[in-house]
Design a protein around this motif. Structure first.
Motif, short mmCIF file in Angstrom:
data_model
loop_
_atom_site.label_atom_id
_atom_site.label_comp_id
_atom_site.label_asym_id
_atom_site.label_seq_id
_atom_site.Cartn_x
_atom_site.Cartn_y
_atom_site.Cartn_z
N ASP A 69 35.00 15.88 -16.66
CA ASP A 69 36.25 15.45 -16.02
C ASP A 69 37.29 16.57 -15.98
O ASP A 69 38.50 16.34 -16.05
CB ASP A 69 36.82 14.21 -16.71
N PHE A 70 36.80 17.81 -15.88
CA PHE A 70 37.70 18.97 -15.70
C PHE A 70 36.92 20.02 -14.91
O PHE A 70 35.71 19.87 -14.69
CB PHE A 70 38.16 19.52 -17.06
N SER A 71 37.61 21.05 -14.47
CA SER A 71 36.94 22.10 -13.69
C SER A 71 36.38 23.17 -14.63
O SER A 71 37.16 23.88 -15.29
CB SER A 71 37.93 22.75 -12.72
N TYR A 72 35.06 23.25 -14.69
CA TYR A 72 34.43 24.25 -15.57
C TYR A 72 33.98 25.45 -14.75
O TYR A 72 33.35 25.31 -13.71
CB TYR A 72 33.22 23.64 -16.30
N ILE A 73 34.32 26.64 -15.24
CA ILE A 73 33.91 27.87 -14.58
C ILE A 73 33.13 28.72 -15.57
O ILE A 73 33.65 29.12 -16.62
CB ILE A 73 35.14 28.63 -14.02
N GLY A 78 37.38 30.29 -23.40
CA GLY A 78 36.59 29.90 -24.57
C GLY A 78 36.52 28.39 -24.72
O GLY A 78 36.53 27.85 -25.81
N SER A 79 36.41 27.70 -23.56
CA SER A 79 36.46 26.22 -23.59
C SER A 79 35.23 25.60 -24.25
O SER A 79 35.23 24.41 -24.56
CB SER A 79 36.62 25.66 -22.17
N ASN A 80 34.17 26.39 -24.49
CA ASN A 80 32.99 25.87 -25.19
C ASN A 80 33.12 25.93 -26.72
O ASN A 80 32.30 25.37 -27.44
CB ASN A 80 31.73 26.66 -24.80
N GLY A 81 34.14 26.61 -27.20
CA GLY A 81 34.30 26.81 -28.64
C GLY A 81 34.90 25.59 -29.34
O GLY A 81 35.22 24.58 -28.71
N TYR A 109 41.27 23.67 -16.42
CA TYR A 109 40.17 24.55 -16.05
C TYR A 109 39.62 25.17 -17.34
O TYR A 109 40.39 25.71 -18.14
CB TYR A 109 40.64 25.68 -15.13
N GLY A 110 38.32 25.09 -17.52
CA GLY A 110 37.70 25.69 -18.71
C GLY A 110 36.90 26.92 -18.32
O GLY A 110 36.08 26.86 -17.40
N LYS A 141 26.47 27.46 -19.69
CA LYS A 141 26.73 26.09 -19.22
C LYS A 141 27.88 25.45 -19.99
O LYS A 141 28.21 25.89 -21.10
CB LYS A 141 25.47 25.23 -19.33
N ASN A 142 28.46 24.43 -19.40
CA ASN A 142 29.53 23.66 -20.04
C ASN A 142 28.93 22.88 -21.22
O ASN A 142 28.06 22.04 -21.03
CB ASN A 142 30.12 22.72 -18.99
N ARG A 143 29.39 23.17 -22.44
CA ARG A 143 28.82 22.53 -23.62
C ARG A 143 29.72 21.43 -24.18
O ARG A 143 29.48 20.93 -25.28
CB ARG A 143 28.58 23.57 -24.73
#
Length: 299
Positions: A44-48, A8-11, A31-32, A37-39
């Motif tokens: 500067d991190f690994s987005y999945i 839930g890295s976009n939250g 890691y997110g 898409k990454n919001r």
């Protein structure tokens, strides 16, 4: 390097956590996991991009990364939606947690999980971590079930219970009470707010810090994270008006019974923070103090 996966890295919490942990890039590899898409506005991190309700995808990615910590900020939190769509609520709030527990066991990761004051019925208020839950809504029940999955597991876990989270991040998909009240009053619109529900709102930066402390201390068990003072939701709105210097007279009190909400809400929650103070050495402030800090970030 400590490898951390944030689901839930976009939250709101996810983005706040990214901002906090990425201040120490030499210490954490982040890691997110989120849908689409990454919001976060950061690269500067690994987005999945992943749908974590697909067990195979979740397992494959986590087994490849082998994180030391998984911070599960993903959840279905719209209380009325959970009441009307129990299947979707169970999938994200309970089943996914079950999968995360199984994978954590396999890779020896610690799971940090976010829970809620809504596991309580609100008859008592000022709840300790050891008080007996009695959820009124399906959302509350789903979060209680997720806690039980962790408590009955053999993994290292941290449960952070929280209340009415607010804040602002780069790309917001949902509103929260502070931003909504501020917007309405800025536009000089009258609003009605319940005066018979009591909460201790949580600044998202505090919740993110509690997640970081949980990692750094390898804290295990259940902890309460909220501001230090219980207020009615009406009083919360009044304080927002005061701090942002807006017209309090636009805020009209109403009772919960007039709202006709699908899911019942607990009347009075709030937390006893003494265990958090003692074990995490974390001392949350009053809502007003946090609000002042939040205001400074908006200027």
């Amino acid at each position: 390097m400590i490898k951390v996966v944030i689901t839930g890295s976009n939250g709101l919490l996810g983005q706040s956590l990214l901002g906090l942990l990425l201040k120490e890039k030499e210490r954490y590899k982040i890691y997110g996991f989120s849908r689409g898409k990454n919001r976060s506005g950061r690269d500067d991190f690994s987005y999945i991009s992943i749908d974590i309700t697909k067990e195979g995808d979740l397992k494959e990615n986590l087994l490849e990364i082998k994180p030391d910590f998984i911070i599960n900020t993903a959840a279905m939190t719209q209380v009325d939606d959970c009441e009307t769509n129990k299947e979707a609520c169970d999938l994200l709030n309970v089943t996914v947690v079950r999968w995360l527990v199984e994978i954590s066991k396999e890779i020896n990761a610690q799971l940090v999980h976010i829970s809620t004051d809504f596991i309580f019925d609100g008859k008592q208020g000022n709840y300790k971590e050891t008080d007996k839950p009695n959820p009124l809504s399906y959302y509350g029940l789903s979060k209680l079930k997720s806690e039980e999955v962790l408590i009955n597991s053999k993994i290292n876990y941290t449960i952070l219970r929280t209340i009415l989270v607010y804040g602002k991040v780069f790309d917001m998909s949902r509103n929260n009470i502070v931003l909504w009240v501020r917007k309405m009053l800025t536009e000089e619109k009258e609003i009605t707010i319940v005066n018979d529900q009591f909460r201790a709102p949580t600044y998202v930066e505090d919740l993110a810090m509690a997640c970081k402390i949980s990692i750094d201390k390898k804290a295990e068990g259940i902890y309460n994270i909220s501001s230090s003072q219980l207020l009615s939701v009406y009083e919360i709105a009044q304080e927002i008006a005061e701090v942002f210097q807006l017209d309090k007279n636009l805020i009209k009190p109403i009772s919960t019974s007039t709202l006709n909400q699908t899911a019942p809400r607990p009347e009075k929650t709030g937390f006893d923070l003494s265990k958090t103070n003692r074990d995490l050495e974390f001392y949350p402030k009053s809502f007003k103090e946090d609000l002042q800090l939040f205001k400074e970030t908006l200027i």
